[in-house]
Design a protein around this motif. Sequence first.
Motif: not given
Length: 148
Positions: A16-33
């Motif tokens: 799915s691409g860059d794991w840093v970006l992937q984890n950042f997007v996961g954080l965005i989805n969890r805490i509505k950043l």
Amino acid sequence: MTADNSTPTPSHDYQSGDWVLQNFVGLINRIKLQVPVTLQLSGLTVSGTTVAAPEYFRKLGDLIAEGMQHGNVSSAAESMREYFSSYAKIYDGQTAGSEQPSVPATYIHLENAVFWGSDGRTINSQGALWRGRLSEVSGFYLGALAKS
């Protein structure tokens, strides 16, 4: 986990691409950043503000319903709103502090997205609600480009 089991290893899907970006997007989805971000894609640059996936689907349903309000289709408009908003449920349980493990993110969602072509000119004059596949992102930085 690391060898000493003290620091968890972030989950990621290398397909799915860059794991840093992937984890950042996961954080965005969890805490509505909401964070301004600029993404480089194949010959295109996209800049906007991140929006959590559940909110993206609610906003998409609202946009489609608003577009259908003209004319005699108000019941269909409400059905469309409910249909797209129902996708927000996919992310139930993926909130901050949740015990349920989060699924690695594969899409990023932006609002007020502006697109630049390879010539440096903006393609759209108004910000858009946008969904993009993380595997297509070749680079990113935190911060938004300004329209010139």
